[in-house]
Design a protein around this motif. Structure first.
Motif, PDB file in Angstrom:
ATOM      1  N   GLY A 302       0.839  -1.196   0.000  1.00 56.06           N
ATOM      2  CA  GLY A 302       0.000   0.000   0.000  1.00 56.06           C
ATOM      3  C   GLY A 302       0.867   1.235   0.000  1.00 56.06           C
ATOM      4  N   ASN A 303       0.666   2.086   0.995  1.00 54.66           N
ATOM      5  CA  ASN A 303       1.443   3.317   1.114  1.00 54.66           C
ATOM      6  C   ASN A 303       2.730   3.129   1.921  1.00 54.66           C
ATOM      7  N   TYR A 304       2.998   1.894   2.340  1.00 50.98           N
ATOM      8  CA  TYR A 304       4.113   1.639   3.242  1.00 50.98           C
ATOM      9  C   TYR A 304       5.263   0.925   2.539  1.00 50.98           C
ATOM     10  N   SER A 305       6.487   1.222   3.028  1.00 46.14           N
ATOM     11  CA  SER A 305       7.693   0.542   2.540  1.00 46.14           C
ATOM     12  C   SER A 305       8.173  -0.415   3.634  1.00 46.14           C
ATOM     13  N   LEU A 306       8.359  -1.687   3.266  1.00 52.60           N
ATOM     14  CA  LEU A 306       8.789  -2.701   4.232  1.00 52.60           C
ATOM     15  C   LEU A 306      10.186  -3.189   3.867  1.00 52.60           C
ATOM     16  N   VAL A 307      11.151  -2.946   4.747  1.00 54.93           N
ATOM     17  CA  VAL A 307      12.538  -3.381   4.542  1.00 54.93           C
ATOM     18  C   VAL A 307      12.801  -4.587   5.427  1.00 54.93           C
ATOM     19  N   ILE A 308      13.211  -5.692   4.817  1.00 53.59           N
ATOM     20  CA  ILE A 308      13.565  -6.909   5.574  1.00 53.59           C
ATOM     21  C   ILE A 308      14.949  -7.354   5.122  1.00 53.59           C
ATOM     22  N   LYS A 309      15.856  -7.545   6.115  1.00 52.29           N
ATOM     23  CA  LYS A 309      17.216  -7.936   5.762  1.00 52.29           C
ATOM     24  C   LYS A 309      17.876  -8.668   6.923  1.00 52.29           C
ATOM     25  N   ILE A 310      18.533  -9.806   6.620  1.00 48.81           N
ATOM     26  CA  ILE A 310      19.349 -10.534   7.598  1.00 48.81           C
ATOM     27  C   ILE A 310      20.816 -10.369   7.188  1.00 48.81           C
ATOM     28  N   PHE A 311      21.625  -9.834   8.101  1.00 46.90           N
ATOM     29  CA  PHE A 311      23.056  -9.658   7.859  1.00 46.90           C
ATOM     30  C   PHE A 311      23.828 -10.816   8.502  1.00 46.90           C
ATOM     31  N   GLU A 312      24.979 -11.106   7.931  1.00 52.08           N
ATOM     32  CA  GLU A 312      25.831 -12.171   8.457  1.00 52.08           C
ATOM     33  C   GLU A 312      27.005 -11.557   9.224  1.00 52.08           C
ATOM     34  N   GLY A 313      26.966 -11.661  10.574  1.00 59.28           N
ATOM     35  CA  GLY A 313      28.095 -11.233  11.397  1.00 59.28           C
ATOM     36  C   GLY A 313      28.244  -9.748  11.597  1.00 59.28           C
ATOM     37  N   GLU A 314      27.303  -8.932  11.124  1.00 59.11           N
ATOM     38  CA  GLU A 314      27.406  -7.482  11.335  1.00 59.11           C
ATOM     39  C   GLU A 314      27.189  -7.140  12.808  1.00 59.11           C
ATOM     40  N   ASP A 315      27.851  -6.094  13.273  1.00 59.33           N
ATOM     41  CA  ASP A 315      27.702  -5.616  14.653  1.00 59.33           C
ATOM     42  C   ASP A 315      26.303  -5.062  14.833  1.00 59.33           C
ATOM     43  N   ILE A 316      25.636  -5.449  15.917  1.00 59.13           N
ATOM     44  CA  ILE A 316      24.274  -4.993  16.173  1.00 59.13           C
ATOM     45  C   ILE A 316      24.219  -3.475  16.305  1.00 59.13           C
ATOM     46  N   LYS A 317      25.323  -2.860  16.751  1.00 61.13           N
ATOM     47  CA  LYS A 317      25.350  -1.398  16.868  1.00 61.13           C
ATOM     48  C   LYS A 317      25.192  -0.745  15.494  1.00 61.13           C
ATOM     49  N   ASP A 318      25.856  -1.339  14.500  1.00 64.63           N
ATOM     50  CA  ASP A 318      25.725  -0.813  13.146  1.00 64.63           C
ATOM     51  C   ASP A 318      24.318  -1.049  12.610  1.00 64.63           C
ATOM     52  N   ILE A 319      23.750  -2.185  12.925  1.00 59.99           N
ATOM     53  CA  ILE A 319      22.383  -2.496  12.492  1.00 59.99           C
ATOM     54  C   ILE A 319      21.401  -1.491  13.092  1.00 59.99           C
ATOM     55  N   LYS A 320      21.613  -1.131  14.356  1.00 57.91           N
ATOM     56  CA  LYS A 320      20.737  -0.151  15.010  1.00 57.91           C
ATOM     57  C   LYS A 320      20.818   1.203  14.313  1.00 57.91           C
ATOM     58  N   VAL A 321      22.038   1.603  13.922  1.00 54.23           N
ATOM     59  CA  VAL A 321      22.203   2.872  13.213  1.00 54.23           C
ATOM     60  C   VAL A 321      21.447   2.837  11.885  1.00 54.23           C
ATOM     61  N   MET A 322      21.552   1.735  11.170  1.00 59.47           N
ATOM     62  CA  MET A 322      20.861   1.598   9.890  1.00 59.47           C
ATOM     63  C   MET A 322      19.350   1.630  10.086  1.00 59.47           C
ATOM     64  N   ALA A 323      18.870   0.961  11.138  1.00 54.68           N
ATOM     65  CA  ALA A 323      17.429   0.931  11.399  1.00 54.68           C
ATOM     66  C   ALA A 323      16.908   2.328  11.711  1.00 54.68           C
ATOM     67  N   THR A 332       7.694   3.928   6.755  1.00 52.92           N
ATOM     68  CA  THR A 332       8.666   2.845   6.564  1.00 52.92           C
ATOM     69  C   THR A 332       8.688   1.909   7.768  1.00 52.92           C
ATOM     70  N   ILE A 333       8.725   0.604   7.460  1.00 51.65           N
ATOM     71  CA  ILE A 333       8.872  -0.440   8.484  1.00 51.65           C
ATOM     72  C   ILE A 333      10.194  -1.143   8.213  1.00 51.65           C
ATOM     73  N   SER A 334      11.040  -1.255   9.252  1.00 50.54           N
ATOM     74  CA  SER A 334      12.363  -1.870   9.109  1.00 50.54           C
ATOM     75  C   SER A 334      12.464  -3.097  10.006  1.00 50.54           C
ATOM     76  N   LEU A 335      12.666  -4.258   9.390  1.00 49.44           N
ATOM     77  CA  LEU A 335      12.882  -5.505  10.136  1.00 49.44           C
ATOM     78  C   LEU A 335      14.295  -5.982   9.805  1.00 49.44           C
ATOM     79  N   LEU A 336      15.256  -5.689  10.682  1.00 45.87           N
ATOM     80  CA  LEU A 336      16.645  -6.044  10.435  1.00 45.87           C
ATOM     81  C   LEU A 336      17.134  -7.051  11.473  1.00 45.87           C
ATOM     82  N   ALA A 337      18.079  -7.894  11.057  1.00 49.27           N
ATOM     83  CA  ALA A 337      18.642  -8.896  11.969  1.00 49.27           C
ATOM     84  C   ALA A 337      20.079  -9.173  11.577  1.00 49.27           C
ATOM     85  N   THR A 338      20.850  -9.673  12.529  1.00 50.62           N
ATOM     86  CA  THR A 338      22.221 -10.092  12.256  1.00 50.62           C
ATOM     87  C   THR A 338      22.463 -11.434  12.937  1.00 50.62           C
TER      88      THR A 338
END
Length: 406
Positions: A302-323, A332-338
């Motif tokens: 619909g009107n929303y953007s959904l970002v889903i991504k699993i990273f391999e070995g990335e620092d969670i601190k960097d993932i938080k910055v990206m989120a 925007t909805i961001s579902l990120l994991a490492t």
């Protein structure tokens, strides 16, 4: 007449073995598996005056702890000795002599501080590795430390006689004591050949030369005083030994001489700081690029953007910055994991998105045996079942489509 234990350690601090009679054996109140032995005389020094207790053997029993109570010296042992009369007792001499070196070293050091800087020692602790004294001085620097060490070690090199005095009350008043005695009767003074007079009940070598060396390791502010950490004799030799080994290994790695080690390490440290600064700059640029790419390739619901991504070995601190950067974009909805040793997840959304991130997170985090939480716009946590991280992300994706955004 009240019984007193005869203190052989005051008569001869170098007495390593002696024979005594057992006066009593009782269970130890603090530990029922141990016993308290009272001897008619003992060379075992009891805990007190800043000096730890002696260890050793009474017959076939190991002496674990020694303390004084009502002028009786009590020996805590691991079992009842098999003999009771004329029993052979042995001091752990290595431990005792170490304490003797440190204790006399403290007398010397405290006396030097008083004579050079008119400062008193207000605290003393003789530990198993280091010795500390607290001096009533507001500041202390490396030049003063060097002056104190030189003066203290000159006293050691002079090999001065150490005497024990038992003055009367009248005689005490005429002695140049470094500190007043804490008792009014049976006063015991340890004299370093006219240089220092100090009330003390501890054990000390016969001459200052036996201290070997006094080395100040470091100092720090302690309330309104300065705490000096130092080592003497064998402890100083061991301290020098491991430091010398380390400096040799470091200089070998850096291919420099030992006297150049500090400059080399400082140079490497500064270079590393600059490199880290450069890496952080490049990393920020890379993350900004990744964020833009993730947003550009986001699923449109619909009107929303959904970002889903699993990273391999990335620092969670960097993932938080990206989120946090991603959800600056509207709707925007961001579902990120490492994934590394464990799976870590962070769910975020723009403030105008009608999805409770904490609720969604709580519903799916059990899929990786995880825990965590947050609020309506951001939730994070982790779990140890990394193999099911993709299943968790798929479940979250499905819930958003089927339940949260219709």
């Amino acid at each position: 007449m009240k019984m007193k234990t005869e203190k052989l350690f005051w008569k001869d601090a170098y007495l390593k073995e002696f024979k005594a009679n057992i006066v009593s054996v009782e269970p130890y109140k603090e530990d029922a598996s141990k016993f308290v032995v009272v001897l008619d005389k003992t060379a075992f020094y009891p805990e007190g005056g800043g000096q730890p207790w002696d260890r050793g053997k009474i017959g076939d029993a190991n002496v674990l702890y020694v303390y004084e109570e009502d002028e009786l010296i009590l020996h805590v042992v691991d079992k009842t000795p098999t003999d009771s009369q004329d029993i052979l007792c042995c001091i752990d001499w290595t431990r005792r002599f170490d304490f003797m070196q440190q204790h006399l070293g403290q007398h010397i050091l405290s006396s030097v501080f008083e004579k050079l800087y008119d400062t008193s020692t207000v605290g003393f602790h003789l530990g198993n590795e280091f010795v500390t004294i607290d001096i009533d001085k507001l500041s202390f620097d490396s030049h003063e430390a060097e002056a104190v060490e030189i003066s203290a070690n000159e006293i050691i090199y002079d090999n001065l006689q150490v005497r024990t005095l038992y003055p009367t009350k009248e005689e005490v008043s005429n002695l140049p004591l470094r500190k007043p005695p804490t008792v009014s009767e049976g006063i015991r003074i340890v004299e370093v050949d006219g240089y220092d007079f100090s009330p003390c009940g501890g054990t000390h070598p016969k001459k200052t030369g036996a201290v070997g060396i006094i080395k100040i390791r470091k100092w720090e502010k302690n309330k309104s005083n300065i705490r000096i950490e130092f080592v003497c004799g064998t402890r100083a030799l061991k301290d020098y030994s491991w430091k010398n080994q380390q400096i040799n290994r470091i200089t070998s790695m850096l291919s420099v001489r030992d006297c150049e080690a500090e400059d080399a390490v400082t140079r490497i440290f500064q270079e590393n700081k600059e490199l880290n600064k450069t890496v952080r700059t490049f990393k920020r640029s890379l993350m900004n690029y990744q964020v833009k790419e993730l947003y550009a390739n986001a699923d449109k619901i619909g009107n929303y953007s959904l970002v889903i991504k699993i990273f391999e070995g990335e620092d969670i601190k960097d993932i938080k910055v990206m989120a946090s950067t991603l959800v600056q974009y509207p709707n925007t909805i961001s579902l990120l994991a490492t994934k590394a040793d464990k799976a870590q997840v962070i769910f975020s959304c723009s403030k105008e998105v009608p999805v409770n991130m904490n609720q969604l997170f709580k519903e799916v985090i059990p899929l990786i045996n995880g825990k965590g939480g947050g609020n309506a716009t951001s939730a994070q946590g982790g779990g140890d079942e990394t193999y099911n991280l993709e299943g968790l992300m798929q479940a979250a994706h499905k819930k958003i489509i089927m339940e949260y955004i219709k």
